[in-house]
Motif scaffolding. Structure first.
Motif, short mmCIF file in Angstrom:
data_model
loop_
_atom_site.label_atom_id
_atom_site.label_comp_id
_atom_site.label_asym_id
_atom_site.label_seq_id
_atom_site.Cartn_x
_atom_site.Cartn_y
_atom_site.Cartn_z
N ALA A 173 28.77 -35.86 -58.89
CA ALA A 173 29.95 -34.86 -58.78
C ALA A 173 31.51 -35.36 -58.77
O ALA A 173 32.31 -34.76 -59.71
CB ALA A 173 29.62 -33.78 -57.79
N SER A 174 31.19 -36.62 -58.37
CA SER A 174 32.77 -37.07 -58.27
C SER A 174 33.16 -38.52 -58.85
O SER A 174 33.93 -38.66 -59.69
CB SER A 174 33.19 -37.05 -56.67
N ILE A 175 32.23 -39.47 -58.29
CA ILE A 175 32.53 -40.61 -58.93
C ILE A 175 32.13 -41.13 -60.29
O ILE A 175 32.99 -41.58 -60.94
CB ILE A 175 31.93 -41.79 -57.75
N ALA A 176 30.97 -40.61 -60.72
CA ALA A 176 30.56 -41.11 -62.10
C ALA A 176 31.47 -40.32 -63.11
O ALA A 176 31.85 -41.12 -63.88
CB ALA A 176 29.13 -40.42 -62.34
N PRO A 177 31.75 -39.02 -62.96
CA PRO A 177 32.90 -38.42 -64.19
C PRO A 177 34.07 -39.54 -64.15
O PRO A 177 34.50 -39.53 -65.38
CB PRO A 177 32.81 -37.01 -63.60
N LYS A 178 34.52 -39.80 -62.92
CA LYS A 178 35.72 -40.52 -62.84
C LYS A 178 35.62 -41.97 -63.62
O LYS A 178 36.39 -42.31 -64.55
CB LYS A 178 36.47 -40.71 -61.77
N LEU A 179 34.59 -42.63 -63.14
CA LEU A 179 34.66 -43.91 -63.68
C LEU A 179 33.93 -43.97 -65.16
O LEU A 179 33.85 -45.00 -65.77
CB LEU A 179 33.34 -44.71 -62.72
N VAL A 199 36.53 -34.30 -68.38
CA VAL A 199 36.54 -33.21 -67.27
C VAL A 199 37.36 -33.77 -65.93
O VAL A 199 37.97 -32.97 -65.37
CB VAL A 199 35.26 -32.58 -66.97
N ALA A 200 36.93 -34.94 -65.80
CA ALA A 200 37.68 -35.55 -64.69
C ALA A 200 39.26 -35.53 -64.63
O ALA A 200 40.12 -35.16 -63.88
CB ALA A 200 37.39 -36.94 -64.32
N GLU A 201 39.73 -36.03 -65.85
CA GLU A 201 41.12 -35.81 -66.17
C GLU A 201 41.77 -34.56 -66.19
O GLU A 201 42.78 -34.21 -65.80
CB GLU A 201 41.37 -36.80 -67.42
N GLN A 202 40.89 -33.63 -66.99
CA GLN A 202 41.34 -32.19 -66.87
C GLN A 202 41.38 -31.64 -65.54
O GLN A 202 42.66 -30.81 -65.31
CB GLN A 202 40.49 -31.25 -67.67
N THR A 213 40.99 -44.87 -61.28
CA THR A 213 41.32 -45.55 -60.07
C THR A 213 40.87 -44.90 -58.76
O THR A 213 40.28 -45.45 -57.69
CB THR A 213 42.89 -45.78 -59.72
N ILE A 214 40.91 -43.64 -58.74
CA ILE A 214 40.41 -42.59 -57.72
C ILE A 214 38.82 -42.55 -57.46
O ILE A 214 38.66 -42.99 -56.42
CB ILE A 214 40.79 -41.00 -58.10
N GLY A 215 38.25 -42.90 -58.83
CA GLY A 215 36.86 -43.28 -58.79
C GLY A 215 36.50 -44.51 -58.11
O GLY A 215 35.42 -44.44 -57.36
N LEU A 216 37.09 -45.53 -58.37
CA LEU A 216 36.95 -46.84 -57.93
C LEU A 216 37.13 -46.75 -56.46
O LEU A 216 35.99 -47.47 -55.59
CB LEU A 216 37.76 -47.92 -58.28
N ILE A 217 38.29 -46.14 -55.90
CA ILE A 217 38.29 -46.04 -54.29
C ILE A 217 37.13 -45.20 -53.87
O ILE A 217 36.71 -45.63 -52.57
CB ILE A 217 39.86 -45.46 -54.13
#
Length: 132
Positions: free
Chosen positions: A24-30, A35-38, A52-56
């Motif tokens: 729900a969180s890490i994969a969409p960002k990485l 949808v993550a940017e939106q 960057t947030i996904g890496l953290i």
């Protein structure tokens, strides 16, 4: 509760937490999903922070999953979830469904760690009073 049952319940809770965070969180960002940017843009974050947030988040999750660093990872993950909660407060999101969701996740994460780590149970024991 039997120590073996507590250990396996903690492992299952930890696995569910990890799967949720990854899916729900890490994969969409990485993966750079729009949808993550939106979502971050709707919350007031400038463009380009999702990766960057996904890496953290991934680093905190990995530290949480490694038994030797699990408490440090849990503290870092809770700090990250606190930042997410602050973002939801600033965006004036609904209290129980959005703002407190990070708290719910954090309690689930700590619960899984408490069940699988005797050091944490010793630090935060649950005392039961027995009838005389």
């Amino acid at each position: 509760m039997n120590t073996s049952k507590m250990l396996w319940t903690g492992r299952i809770a930890t696995g569910l937490f990890a799967l949720f965070m990854l899916g729900a969180s890490i994969a969409p960002k990485l993966l750079g999903m729009p949808v993550a940017e939106q979502t971050l843009a709707q919350l007031g974050w400038p463009p380009g922070y999702a990766f960057t947030i996904g890496l953290i988040e991934l680093a905190c999750l990995l530290l949480y999953l490694i038994p030797r660093t699990s408490m440090f990872g849990a503290v870092l993950m809770m700090s990250l979830l606190g930042g997410a909660m602050a973002t939801q407060v600033r965006a004036e999101s609904p209290l129980f469904s959005h703002v407190l969701f990070s708290l719910y996740l954090g309690l689930f994460m700590w619960g899984g760690l408490w069940l699988r780590d005797a050091r944490l149970r010793k630090l935060f024991p649950i005392n039961r009073k027995t009838a005389p």
